[in-house]
Design a protein around this motif. Structure first.
Motif, PDB file in Angstrom:
ATOM      1  N   ALA A   1     -14.684  -9.953   2.957  1.00  0.00           N
ATOM      2  CA  ALA A   1     -13.729  -9.935   4.064  1.00  0.00           C
ATOM      3  C   ALA A   1     -12.481 -10.742   3.707  1.00  0.00           C
ATOM      4  O   ALA A   1     -11.357 -10.279   3.907  1.00  0.00           O
ATOM      5  CB  ALA A   1     -14.375 -10.500   5.334  1.00  0.00           C
TER       6      ALA A   1
ATOM      7  N   LYS B   1     -10.534  -7.779   9.010  1.00  0.00           N
ATOM      8  CA  LYS B   1     -11.305  -6.546   8.839  1.00  0.00           C
ATOM      9  C   LYS B   1     -10.950  -6.005   7.463  1.00  0.00           C
ATOM     10  O   LYS B   1      -9.777  -5.922   7.105  1.00  0.00           O
ATOM     11  CB  LYS B   1     -10.930  -5.508   9.894  1.00  0.00           C
ATOM     12  CG  LYS B   1     -11.184  -5.952  11.318  1.00  0.00           C
ATOM     13  CD  LYS B   1     -10.703  -4.914  12.305  1.00  0.00           C
ATOM     14  CE  LYS B   1     -10.859  -5.410  13.723  1.00  0.00           C
ATOM     15  NZ  LYS B   1     -10.435  -4.403  14.706  1.00  0.00           N
ATOM     16  N   ARG B   2     -11.966  -5.656   6.700  1.00  0.00           N
ATOM     17  CA  ARG B   2     -11.706  -5.112   5.359  1.00  0.00           C
ATOM     18  C   ARG B   2     -12.738  -4.025   5.065  1.00  0.00           C
ATOM     19  O   ARG B   2     -13.899  -4.153   5.423  1.00  0.00           O
ATOM     20  CB  ARG B   2     -11.786  -6.215   4.311  1.00  0.00           C
ATOM     21  CG  ARG B   2     -11.128  -5.804   2.989  1.00  0.00           C
ATOM     22  CD  ARG B   2     -11.216  -6.900   1.946  1.00  0.00           C
ATOM     23  NE  ARG B   2     -10.436  -8.073   2.178  1.00  0.00           N
ATOM     24  CZ  ARG B   2      -9.246  -8.331   1.632  1.00  0.00           C
ATOM     25  NH1 ARG B   2      -8.688  -7.458   0.818  1.00  0.00           N
ATOM     26  NH2 ARG B   2      -8.628  -9.471   1.881  1.00  0.00           N
ATOM     27  N   TRP B   3     -12.286  -2.960   4.415  1.00  0.00           N
ATOM     28  CA  TRP B   3     -13.177  -1.864   4.043  1.00  0.00           C
ATOM     29  C   TRP B   3     -12.827  -1.403   2.633  1.00  0.00           C
ATOM     30  O   TRP B   3     -11.666  -1.396   2.246  1.00  0.00           O
ATOM     31  CB  TRP B   3     -13.087  -0.713   5.051  1.00  0.00           C
ATOM     32  CG  TRP B   3     -11.708  -0.197   5.290  1.00  0.00           C
ATOM     33  CD1 TRP B   3     -11.115   0.870   4.673  1.00  0.00           C
ATOM     34  CD2 TRP B   3     -10.724  -0.714   6.187  1.00  0.00           C
ATOM     35  NE1 TRP B   3      -9.831   1.051   5.127  1.00  0.00           N
ATOM     36  CE2 TRP B   3      -9.560   0.077   6.071  1.00  0.00           C
ATOM     37  CE3 TRP B   3     -10.704  -1.793   7.083  1.00  0.00           C
ATOM     38  CZ2 TRP B   3      -8.409  -0.159   6.811  1.00  0.00           C
ATOM     39  CZ3 TRP B   3      -9.551  -2.024   7.821  1.00  0.00           C
ATOM     40  CH2 TRP B   3      -8.428  -1.208   7.683  1.00  0.00           C
TER      41      TRP B   3
ATOM     42  N   LYS C   1     -25.121  -1.401  11.448  1.00  0.00           N
ATOM     43  CA  LYS C   1     -24.283  -2.549  11.789  1.00  0.00           C
ATOM     44  C   LYS C   1     -25.161  -3.774  12.069  1.00  0.00           C
ATOM     45  O   LYS C   1     -26.134  -3.695  12.819  1.00  0.00           O
ATOM     46  CB  LYS C   1     -23.440  -2.230  13.023  1.00  0.00           C
ATOM     47  CG  LYS C   1     -22.410  -3.282  13.361  1.00  0.00           C
ATOM     48  CD  LYS C   1     -21.659  -2.901  14.628  1.00  0.00           C
ATOM     49  CE  LYS C   1     -20.256  -2.538  14.261  1.00  0.00           C
ATOM     50  NZ  LYS C   1     -19.406  -2.323  15.444  1.00  0.00           N
TER      51      LYS C   1
ATOM     52  N   THR D   1     -24.811  -8.034  12.959  1.00  0.00           N
ATOM     53  CA  THR D   1     -23.897  -9.096  13.371  1.00  0.00           C
ATOM     54  C   THR D   1     -24.600 -10.437  13.267  1.00  0.00           C
ATOM     55  O   THR D   1     -25.731 -10.597  13.730  1.00  0.00           O
ATOM     56  CB  THR D   1     -23.403  -8.858  14.816  1.00  0.00           C
ATOM     57  OG1 THR D   1     -22.711  -7.613  14.852  1.00  0.00           O
ATOM     58  CG2 THR D   1     -22.467  -9.968  15.261  1.00  0.00           C
TER      59      THR D   1
ATOM     60  N   ILE E   1     -17.531  -1.342   6.621  1.00  0.00           N
ATOM     61  CA  ILE E   1     -16.474  -2.247   7.058  1.00  0.00           C
ATOM     62  C   ILE E   1     -17.090  -3.617   7.323  1.00  0.00           C
ATOM     63  O   ILE E   1     -18.226  -3.718   7.782  1.00  0.00           O
ATOM     64  CB  ILE E   1     -15.739  -1.721   8.314  1.00  0.00           C
ATOM     65  CG1 ILE E   1     -14.539  -2.613   8.651  1.00  0.00           C
ATOM     66  CG2 ILE E   1     -16.675  -1.556   9.481  1.00  0.00           C
ATOM     67  CD1 ILE E   1     -13.588  -2.018   9.666  1.00  0.00           C
TER      68      ILE E   1
ATOM     69  N   THR F   1     -19.682  -9.398  10.998  1.00  0.00           N
ATOM     70  CA  THR F   1     -20.284  -8.097  11.272  1.00  0.00           C
ATOM     71  C   THR F   1     -20.186  -7.251  10.013  1.00  0.00           C
ATOM     72  O   THR F   1     -19.101  -7.064   9.463  1.00  0.00           O
ATOM     73  CB  THR F   1     -19.571  -7.390  12.445  1.00  0.00           C
ATOM     74  OG1 THR F   1     -19.669  -8.227  13.605  1.00  0.00           O
ATOM     75  CG2 THR F   1     -20.217  -6.050  12.745  1.00  0.00           C
TER      76      THR F   1
ATOM     77  N   GLU G   1     -16.187  -7.260   9.262  1.00  0.00           N
ATOM     78  CA  GLU G   1     -15.322  -7.991  10.178  1.00  0.00           C
ATOM     79  C   GLU G   1     -15.792  -9.440  10.193  1.00  0.00           C
ATOM     80  O   GLU G   1     -16.984  -9.706  10.343  1.00  0.00           O
ATOM     81  CB  GLU G   1     -15.382  -7.401  11.587  1.00  0.00           C
ATOM     82  CG  GLU G   1     -14.898  -5.976  11.648  1.00  0.00           C
ATOM     83  CD  GLU G   1     -14.920  -5.393  13.055  1.00  0.00           C
ATOM     84  OE1 GLU G   1     -14.923  -6.168  14.031  1.00  0.00           O
ATOM     85  OE2 GLU G   1     -14.945  -4.171  13.155  1.00  0.00           O
ATOM     86  N   TYR G   2     -14.848 -10.343  10.006  1.00  0.00           N
ATOM     87  CA  TYR G   2     -15.190 -11.766   9.926  1.00  0.00           C
ATOM     88  C   TYR G   2     -14.229 -12.545  10.817  1.00  0.00           C
ATOM     89  O   TYR G   2     -13.016 -12.496  10.632  1.00  0.00           O
ATOM     90  CB  TYR G   2     -15.085 -12.234   8.474  1.00  0.00           C
ATOM     91  CG  TYR G   2     -15.414 -13.690   8.249  1.00  0.00           C
ATOM     92  CD1 TYR G   2     -16.589 -14.251   8.733  1.00  0.00           C
ATOM     93  CD2 TYR G   2     -14.557 -14.492   7.523  1.00  0.00           C
ATOM     94  CE1 TYR G   2     -16.887 -15.584   8.501  1.00  0.00           C
ATOM     95  CE2 TYR G   2     -14.848 -15.828   7.287  1.00  0.00           C
ATOM     96  CZ  TYR G   2     -16.015 -16.362   7.778  1.00  0.00           C
ATOM     97  OH  TYR G   2     -16.315 -17.682   7.552  1.00  0.00           O
ATOM     98  N   GLU G   3     -14.793 -13.230  11.789  1.00  0.00           N
ATOM     99  CA  GLU G   3     -14.003 -14.066  12.691  1.00  0.00           C
ATOM    100  C   GLU G   3     -14.258 -15.521  12.313  1.00  0.00           C
ATOM    101  O   GLU G   3     -15.409 -15.929  12.115  1.00  0.00           O
ATOM    102  CB  GLU G   3     -14.425 -13.797  14.134  1.00  0.00           C
ATOM    103  CG  GLU G   3     -13.511 -14.410  15.154  1.00  0.00           C
ATOM    104  CD  GLU G   3     -13.872 -13.990  16.576  1.00  0.00           C
ATOM    105  OE1 GLU G   3     -13.598 -14.797  17.487  1.00  0.00           O
ATOM    106  OE2 GLU G   3     -14.414 -12.886  16.777  1.00  0.00           O
TER     107      GLU G   3
END
Length: 171
Positions: A51, A93-95, A17, A19, A78, A7, A80-82
């Protein structure tokens, strides 16, 4: 490492955003990201690399330059990587450091860069296992077994860097 979901929020060319659900690939172990020039392919790779390591997928962009020029200032940048490693599932999560509106009053302030790494259990619970830019990066290096440069060279192979792979030493 198998990607599950990425995301991107106010990141690169994506003002809002976005995804990407890699689960739609089902059990395919190899896939190609393709499309016309300027369609955002490198930004997807930048998102994954950012990320994991806090860096873009190539040497031409810095983490501070990854915020979308088109995003509203109220939307934070931001990523987000799963992903999974074997049977273990993680969410990172990284910003980047970024300007945002003040929480009280008028004007803006600078929010510091940050990162979180969570372990996702089979029952859906999140366990925070690392926080902070460098601590998360170190944990990722241990989990994946690659430093950023190695990951970019072996896993991503960004556009324009194929020659670098061909001339690299085995070490």
């Amino acid at each position: 490492m198998r990607p599950i979901c990425l995301t991107l929020s106010a990141f690169g060319p994506y003002a809002e955003k976005q995804t990407i659900d890699f689960q739609e690939l089902k059990d395919r172990s190899f896939f190609l990201i393709h499309g016309p020039t300027g369609s955002g392919k490198s930004s997807i790779l930048d998102g994954i690399c950012f990320a994991l390591y806090g860096n873009a997928s190539g040497d031409t962009r810095t983490s501070k330059s990854l915020r979308s020029d088109y995003a509203d200032i109220t939307l934070p940048t931001i990523v987000e990587y799963e992903f999974t490693i074997g049977e273990h599932r993680y969410l990172i999560k990284r910003w980047p450091e970024q300007e945002r509106p003040k929480k009280t009053g008028t004007g803006t302030t600078i929010e510091n860069a940050g990162a979180e790494l969570h372990y996702l259990s089979a029952d859906g619970k999140q366990e925070l296992i690392a926080t902070g830019w460098s601590e998360v990066t170190k944990k990722i290096e241990n989990l994946i077994g690659f430093k950023c440069e190695q990951f970019r060279q072996v896993v991503l192979l960004p556009q324009g860097e194929f020659r670098k792979l061909l001339t690299a030493t085995s070490s």
